[in-house]
Design a protein around this motif. Sequence first.
Motif, short mmCIF file in Angstrom:
data_model
loop_
_atom_site.label_atom_id
_atom_site.label_comp_id
_atom_site.label_asym_id
_atom_site.label_seq_id
_atom_site.Cartn_x
_atom_site.Cartn_y
_atom_site.Cartn_z
N VAL A 162 45.14 -15.37 2.35
CA VAL A 162 46.49 -15.27 1.71
C VAL A 162 47.68 -15.98 2.06
CG1 VAL A 162 47.56 -13.27 0.97
CG2 VAL A 162 45.33 -13.02 0.50
N ALA A 163 47.93 -15.55 4.06
CA ALA A 163 48.85 -15.57 4.40
C ALA A 163 49.13 -17.69 4.57
CB ALA A 163 48.80 -15.43 5.81
N LYS A 164 47.87 -18.34 4.60
CA LYS A 164 48.27 -19.63 4.10
C LYS A 164 48.51 -20.05 2.81
CE LYS A 164 44.43 -20.96 6.67
NZ LYS A 164 42.88 -21.44 7.05
N GLY A 165 48.33 -19.09 1.68
CA GLY A 165 49.39 -19.15 0.06
C GLY A 165 50.81 -19.12 0.64
N PHE A 186 37.19 3.99 -8.81
CA PHE A 186 37.37 4.02 -7.57
C PHE A 186 36.56 3.82 -6.43
CE2 PHE A 186 39.87 6.97 -10.15
CZ PHE A 186 40.64 5.79 -10.30
N ALA A 187 35.39 2.99 -6.91
CA ALA A 187 34.45 2.54 -5.54
C ALA A 187 35.16 1.23 -4.38
CB ALA A 187 32.97 2.13 -6.52
N ARG A 188 35.71 0.56 -5.03
CA ARG A 188 35.93 -0.81 -4.14
C ARG A 188 36.89 -0.94 -3.71
NH1 ARG A 188 33.99 -6.52 -7.21
NH2 ARG A 188 34.25 -7.16 -4.87
N LYS A 189 36.94 -0.15 -2.05
CA LYS A 189 38.46 0.09 -2.17
C LYS A 189 39.14 -0.97 -1.44
CE LYS A 189 36.46 4.40 -1.08
NZ LYS A 189 36.61 5.36 -1.82
N PRO A 190 40.45 -0.74 -2.05
CA PRO A 190 41.28 -1.97 -1.88
C PRO A 190 41.67 -2.58 -0.61
CG PRO A 190 41.90 -0.17 -3.32
CD PRO A 190 41.10 0.13 -2.20
N SER A 191 41.15 -1.92 0.50
CA SER A 191 41.44 -2.51 1.69
C SER A 191 40.61 -2.75 2.56
CB SER A 191 41.78 -1.49 2.55
OG SER A 191 40.88 -0.86 3.09
N ALA A 192 39.53 -2.85 1.52
CA ALA A 192 37.81 -3.79 2.38
C ALA A 192 38.17 -4.71 3.03
CB ALA A 192 37.10 -3.18 1.27
N ASP A 193 37.82 -5.02 3.97
CA ASP A 193 37.88 -7.02 4.23
C ASP A 193 38.77 -7.81 4.52
OD1 ASP A 193 34.53 -6.59 4.43
OD2 ASP A 193 34.45 -7.30 2.67
N PHE A 194 40.02 -6.27 4.80
CA PHE A 194 41.28 -7.14 4.72
C PHE A 194 41.56 -8.45 5.61
CE2 PHE A 194 45.77 -6.77 6.29
CZ PHE A 194 46.56 -7.03 4.96
N ASP A 195 41.70 -7.59 7.04
CA ASP A 195 41.17 -8.71 8.06
C ASP A 195 40.60 -10.24 7.76
OD1 ASP A 195 43.17 -6.54 9.57
OD2 ASP A 195 41.47 -6.21 10.87
N GLU A 196 39.77 -9.82 7.38
CA GLU A 196 38.98 -11.64 6.81
C GLU A 196 39.69 -12.02 5.94
OE1 GLU A 196 34.65 -12.77 5.27
OE2 GLU A 196 34.64 -10.87 6.14
#
Length: 195
Positions: free
Chosen positions: A189-192, A174-184
């Motif tokens: 992902v959207a291009k895929g 639980f150290a690496r947050k799922p939402s980290a750097d989401f905007d970046e």
Amino acid sequence: MSDQTPSRRDAILQALLEMLEKDPGARITTAGLAKSVGVTEAALYRHFPSKRKMFEALVEFAEDAVFTRCQTILQEQDDGRVRLQQLVHLVLIFAERNPGLCTVLTGDALMGENDALRSRASQFFERLETQIRQIIKEGEIRQGLRFHTSAVRGADWVMVFLEGRIQRFIRSAFARKPSADFDECWPSVAKGVWA
């Protein structure tokens, strides 16, 4: 699970989630859970006829929380791209705030439990994928958005991103947050999905 004083049922579920978060991968026993809540095993069974029902209640909580908010997104947003981005972000934030629940939804906490329970937990992601596929199809119909291959493959791509982020969260204790750097990350992902 609630801001008010929890009912005994909610206290049991909260204790279960805390145990799953503190010791991911450990097998949860009703004796250990009863001790954590401060009740007897018999008291647990007055609220839940089995451990399976406890886990099912957690899955139902996740479904209610995520899909209720998903409906709000669908009502408030017309743009398919915005809908999809907000839905994915919602799920990642929900996962981040509910680490113990992530281990249930991914099946990690259900190893050694019966197959029907693992199947029930996986329905959360199946339902999520269906919702994502619908958003992608509606984007094409309502806005003329074009996807690279198909709505099915686009939804698959988004699910790989989502589930990968959640699995990495669990694997990192639980150290690496799922939402980290989401905007970046989201534009890639959207291009895929959309051309």
